[in-house]
Design an enzyme around this catalytic site. Structure first.
Site, PDB file in Angstrom:
ATOM      1  N   PHE A 127      56.328  50.263  18.238  1.00  0.00           N
ATOM      2  CA  PHE A 127      55.140  50.204  19.080  1.00  0.00           C
ATOM      3  C   PHE A 127      53.980  50.861  18.349  1.00  0.00           C
ATOM      4  CE2 PHE A 127      58.669  49.912  21.967  1.00  0.00           C
ATOM      5  CZ  PHE A 127      58.253  49.113  23.011  1.00  0.00           C
ATOM      6  N   THR A 149      62.593  48.758  18.443  1.00  0.00           N
ATOM      7  CA  THR A 149      61.281  48.124  18.559  1.00  0.00           C
ATOM      8  C   THR A 149      60.197  49.111  18.135  1.00  0.00           C
ATOM      9  OG1 THR A 149      61.940  46.625  20.330  1.00  0.00           O
ATOM     10  CG2 THR A 149      59.601  47.087  20.137  1.00  0.00           C
TER      11      THR A 149
END
Length: 377
Positions: free
Chosen positions: A277, A275
């Site tokens: 960020f 992921t």
């Protein structure tokens, strides 16, 4: 029929004629820029460009589409030259020139959810030793930064398995704060249950929708009913406090944080699950070694409008790494217009890159330079 070698020889002859003509046309564009400077006129004359393109398409007949594409690229190159000569985007150039290159204060950092969330891990990766404050929703983070309660916010923007976090991109386009850093976190989900609970008793599994999507193969194989939560760590907290035989999909850190037993490790669909960020701030900060640029702008939903912009990145040798779009209400309330978000590799202090961004700012509505930052991977 001509041979391949004969056809290529003819192409070389045509190209030898085209290049001097193209350079001559650019020289005319330079003279046009001088005239516009003297008369105080803008670079873009949309009506004249449309007239040129329509006429070229008409004259080209069955090859009208190809001819229009070619001339659109020529006109784009001409405008770029004129923007450079006319010092286009002066306010953006000044903003970038005055942006600090030393790290911003990061005493007040906002994350969504509760301690143990993946955004918490991302915050520690970007700003080691920080002690984030936690908010219920992503928009709460934007509001806290807007109101001066927090310096930075850490937000997930995309996952390698589940795709973009659409709500976050929508908020980035709404608030248009600066992006000052980014990090990609390897995501290893676990299935966590309260101590003493047998996995055979579990029927429900709690997690954020992204976490549920990233572990769909495991939950389906085990007949678990997904229950969406605001955050993976919030799911762990809810399961720990709920008193029912339920499970949470969360990080191992979150499971430990809330005293849960890890029943299964690494249950994500892909072992390469990651992921990305970003860190947002109201203050623009551009480190010297910045290598990723983000910006946004709007375009009408008309043929070729996006291609005309993207072709300029290709001409400048810049690699686009992300593009997102969101519909917005148009001025007439009937036709669609779109906000676009772009990421690409580059450093804004490079002359060619800055010239491109400055020219885009001069031409595109709702343009915002969101930042030039380093990305940890």
């Amino acid at each position: 029929m001509r041979t391949l070698e004969e056809i290529r020889a003819r192409i070389d002859e045509i190209d030898a004629q085209l290049l001097p003509l193209f350079l001559d046309r650019l020289e005319c564009s330079r003279e046009v820029a001088e005239a516009k400077i003297a008369q105080g006129l803008p670079v873009l004359n949309a009506a004249r460009e449309k007239q040129i393109l329509d006429e070229v398409e008409r004259k080209a007949g069955s090859r009208g589409g190809e001819a229009r594409l070619l001339y659109d690229a020529i006109l784009t190159s001409s405008r770029a030259l004129q923007h450079r000569m006319m010092d286009g985007g002066r306010d953006l150039r000044d903003l970038i020139e005055n942006a600090p290159s030393k790290d911003l204060p990061h005493d007040r950092i906002a994350c969504q959810g509760v301690p143990g969330a993946y955004s918490h891990e991302a915050a520690l990766l970007l700003y080691p030793g920080c002690r984030p404050h936690f908010y219920k929703t992503w928009e709460d983070i934007f509001r806290a930064i807007r109101d001066g309660k927090e310096d930075l916010g850490i937000l997930p923007v995309e996952n390698s398995s589940a795709g973009s976090v659409s709500d976050v991109y929508g908020l980035i386009l709404k608030y248009r704060f600066s992006i000052v850093g980014a990090a990609t976190l390897r995501i290893r989900h676990c299935l966590a249950v309260p101590e003493g609970i047998d996995l055979s008793q579990v029927k429900k599994v709690y997690s954020h929708p992204q976490g549920l999507a990233q572990c769909s193969e495991y939950t389906e194989a085990h007949g678990l009913t997904p229950v969406p939560c605001s955050n993976t760590a919030a799911a762990a907290k809810a399961v720990a406090e709920g008193g029912e035989p339920a499970a949470a999909i969360c990080s191992e850190q979150a499971a430990k944080e809330y005293g849960l037993h890890i029943a299964a490790h690494g249950i994500q669909n892909s072992s390469a699950n990651r992921t990305r960020f970003v860190a947002i701030s109201r203050t623009l900060f551009i480190p010297e070694d910045a290598q990723k640029i983000s910006l946004c702008f709007s375009l009408p939903h008309t043929t070729g409008s996006l291609n005309g912009v993207l072709s300029q990145f290709a001409a400048a040798g810049l690699n686009l790494t992300k593009i997102e779009s969101r519909p917005i209400s148009s001025a007439d309330g009937e036709n669609f217009e779109y906000d676009f978000y772009l990421d690409f590799a580059g450093n804004i202090r490079s002359g060619d890159t800055l010239n491109l961004i400055a020219s885009l700012q001069s031409e595109l509505p709702r343009f915002s330079f969101l930042g030039n930052y380093t990305e940890l991977d």
